[in-house]
Design an enzyme around this catalytic site. Sequence first.
Site, short mmCIF file in Angstrom:
data_model
loop_
_atom_site.label_atom_id
_atom_site.label_comp_id
_atom_site.label_asym_id
_atom_site.label_seq_id
_atom_site.Cartn_x
_atom_site.Cartn_y
_atom_site.Cartn_z
N LYS A 53 22.98 16.02 16.23
CA LYS A 53 23.17 17.43 16.65
C LYS A 53 22.80 18.42 15.57
CE LYS A 53 27.06 15.63 15.66
NZ LYS A 53 28.28 14.91 15.86
N ASP B 285 30.46 21.54 13.56
CA ASP B 285 30.03 20.52 14.52
C ASP B 285 29.92 21.14 15.93
OD1 ASP B 285 29.89 17.47 15.29
OD2 ASP B 285 31.42 18.32 16.60
N LYS C 217 26.58 21.94 18.52
CA LYS C 217 26.56 21.52 19.93
C LYS C 217 26.38 22.73 20.85
CE LYS C 217 29.36 17.46 18.88
NZ LYS C 217 30.71 16.94 18.72
N ARG D 32 20.57 2.36 4.31
CA ARG D 32 20.56 2.75 2.90
C ARG D 32 20.96 1.57 2.01
NH1 ARG D 32 24.43 7.71 2.52
NH2 ARG D 32 25.49 6.09 3.69
N GLY E 47 42.99 8.29 11.38
CA GLY E 47 41.55 8.06 11.43
C GLY E 47 40.81 8.95 12.41
P1 NDP Z 1 27.28 6.57 9.95
O1 NDP Z 1 27.49 7.33 8.70
O2 NDP Z 1 28.32 5.62 10.40
O3 NDP Z 1 25.89 5.77 9.85
C1 NDP Z 1 24.76 6.33 9.27
C2 NDP Z 1 23.75 5.22 9.05
O4 NDP Z 1 22.56 5.78 8.51
C3 NDP Z 1 24.20 4.14 8.09
O5 NDP Z 1 23.85 2.87 8.57
C4 NDP Z 1 23.41 4.44 6.81
O6 NDP Z 1 23.09 3.28 6.05
C5 NDP Z 1 22.16 5.01 7.40
N1 NDP Z 1 21.45 5.87 6.46
C6 NDP Z 1 21.93 6.92 5.76
N2 NDP Z 1 20.97 7.47 5.01
C7 NDP Z 1 19.86 6.75 5.24
C8 NDP Z 1 18.54 6.81 4.75
N3 NDP Z 1 18.16 7.74 3.87
N4 NDP Z 1 17.64 5.90 5.21
C9 NDP Z 1 18.02 4.94 6.09
N5 NDP Z 1 19.26 4.83 6.59
C10 NDP Z 1 20.18 5.72 6.16
O7 NDP Z 1 26.97 7.66 11.08
P2 NDP Z 1 27.32 7.58 12.64
O8 NDP Z 1 26.85 6.30 13.19
O9 NDP Z 1 28.74 7.97 12.84
O10 NDP Z 1 26.46 8.81 13.21
C11 NDP Z 1 25.08 8.71 13.39
C12 NDP Z 1 24.58 9.91 14.17
O11 NDP Z 1 25.22 9.95 15.44
C13 NDP Z 1 24.85 11.28 13.52
O12 NDP Z 1 23.79 12.14 13.80
C14 NDP Z 1 26.10 11.76 14.24
O13 NDP Z 1 26.23 13.15 14.27
C15 NDP Z 1 25.83 11.22 15.63
N6 NDP Z 1 27.03 11.06 16.44
C16 NDP Z 1 28.04 10.27 15.97
C17 NDP Z 1 29.19 10.12 16.72
C18 NDP Z 1 30.30 9.27 16.25
O14 NDP Z 1 31.33 9.20 16.94
N7 NDP Z 1 30.18 8.57 15.12
C19 NDP Z 1 29.34 10.82 18.01
C20 NDP Z 1 28.19 11.56 18.43
C21 NDP Z 1 27.07 11.68 17.65
P3 NDP Z 1 24.22 2.38 5.35
O15 NDP Z 1 24.99 1.76 6.47
O16 NDP Z 1 23.46 1.41 4.57
O17 NDP Z 1 25.04 3.33 4.54
N1 HSE Z 2 33.25 14.74 14.64
C1 HSE Z 2 32.91 14.83 16.02
C2 HSE Z 2 34.18 15.10 16.83
C3 HSE Z 2 32.23 13.54 16.45
O1 HSE Z 2 35.29 15.15 16.28
O2 HSE Z 2 34.09 15.30 18.03
C4 HSE Z 2 31.24 13.70 17.53
O3 HSE Z 2 30.23 14.61 17.30
#
Ligand code: NDP
Ligand code: HSE
Length: 435
Positions: free
Chosen positions: A108, A204, A208, A50, A190
């Site tokens: 998810k 969430d 799942k 983004r 955090g």
């Molecule tokens: P983040 O919020 O850290 O990252 C999201 C990314 O998507 C960012 O880089 C953001 O860009 C980008 N983004 C958002 N909107 C758009 C758009 N419209 N077009 C292009 N890029 C976009 O999320 P996470 O990495 O934490 O999570 C990602 C996925 O993984 C989710 O589905 C989450 O549920 C899943 N997940 C996450 C876990 C975790 O521990 N974090 C664990 C298990 C699953 P920018 O950086 O520029 O803002």
């Molecule tokens: N918010 C989720 C958790 C991250 O606390 O387990 C992984 O889906």
Amino acid sequence: MASHEGKPIRVALLGCGTVGTEVVRLLTDQAADLTARVGAPVEVTGIAVRRPNKHRDVPAELLTTDAAALVASDDVDVVVEVIGGIEPARTLLLAALRAGKSVVTANKALLAEHSAELFEASDASGADLYFEAAVAGAIPLLRPLRESLAGDRITRVMGIVNGTTNFILSGMDSTGASYAETLEEATRLGYAEADPTADVDGFDAASKAAILASLAFHSRVTAADVHREGIAAVSAADIAAAKALGRTVKLLAICERVTTEGAEGISVRVHPAMIPTSHPLASVHGAFNAVFVEADAAGEMMFYGQGAGGAPTASAVLGDLVAVARNRVHRGRGPRESAYAALPVRPMGQTPTRYHISLDVADRAGVLSQVAAVFAEHDVSIAAVRQEGRVDDASLVIVTHAATDAALRSTVDKIGGLPVVREVVSVMRVEGEET
Ligand code: NDP
Ligand code: HSE
């Protein structure tokens, strides 16, 4: 779908946040090994984000804000989606699948609402749809359900699939502090997000649970089908009541087969429950996840590990990426949706559960019999009773045998209205024990 023998597998990465950054790091650090494992090099051709000017440790020339154009590019074989949320992820992944591009996603929320549509697109073009990271982060769980146990009959899946709530409940258990105090601490450290709603209210975990139930029971289950209760109402008194009886409180996702009037269905629910401290899930502390699976032939199995975090989740994404890349190299195909059983999801009221009920009652003759009469009236059988007299009242703890959740709810409501009952101190479901 084109064969890629020898040619690189070209990957579009959608999203480069917590998980995406780690996906790029692992792809770079392990490039040589991945090439050997896949049978072709795996190259990232573009990364959609983004905010392109945000500092991140990836090659700047790969960044774009036009995710749709990246997905549509002829230079892309596989789309890895780690944006999260429903849109634009849904539209982007449908476009990828319809164009015959394999998809790996950790999303998810999207899968729990729109998996039918995504699988239809995948079936129509023959493109793979993999999503191991969507449930329980690094833990290999969906592939065992989809593939390793495909020859068995799974009867129950019960697990701790949300690290934030497990961290809070573990903290309350070890310190005796309130929910609000422990949430504050989790936010400060955090573990909980600034807006913890999706975690603490069980959304969430419900997403799942829907994914787990769909795979385990070969049926379509969406997040809306899941009975959901979060942990905000869990009190220090609930935790103390559990401890007094050798139990601990966990937020559980439970998916099980239930038979109602001779017809098979499934129950899918997320709620806090007391489990015995001897149960394998009781020793899962902090932000870890664990899922207990029961199958007819295999028996009981437990899957345990890190359920979140950039690197652990990226590990699951990379595992899927290697699988879909191999399939492209060798003209293979991953598992399709398996929803043939089409088992109906039963309402929570029809689900057999057990309750632990802790009451403050008047300490005089006939109180126990009045309380017991309400259980009998609702056809709820009592498994255990413990009474302790105090100065001018008594503590009465009752654990039931299994009854429908509706009967147990009505029993508690009526008991709460008895003049001899001064307070209903704690009511919680009991899991992980013989009924
Ligand atoms: P983040 O919020 O850290 O990252 C999201 C990314 O998507 C960012 O880089 C953001 O860009 C980008 N983004 C958002 N909107 C758009 C758009 N419209 N077009 C292009 N890029 C976009 O999320 P996470 O990495 O934490 O999570 C990602 C996925 O993984 C989710 O589905 C989450 O549920 C899943 N997940 C996450 C876990 C975790 O521990 N974090 C664990 C298990 C699953 P920018 O950086 O520029 O803002
Ligand atoms: N918010 C989720 C958790 C991250 O606390 O387990 C992984 O889906």
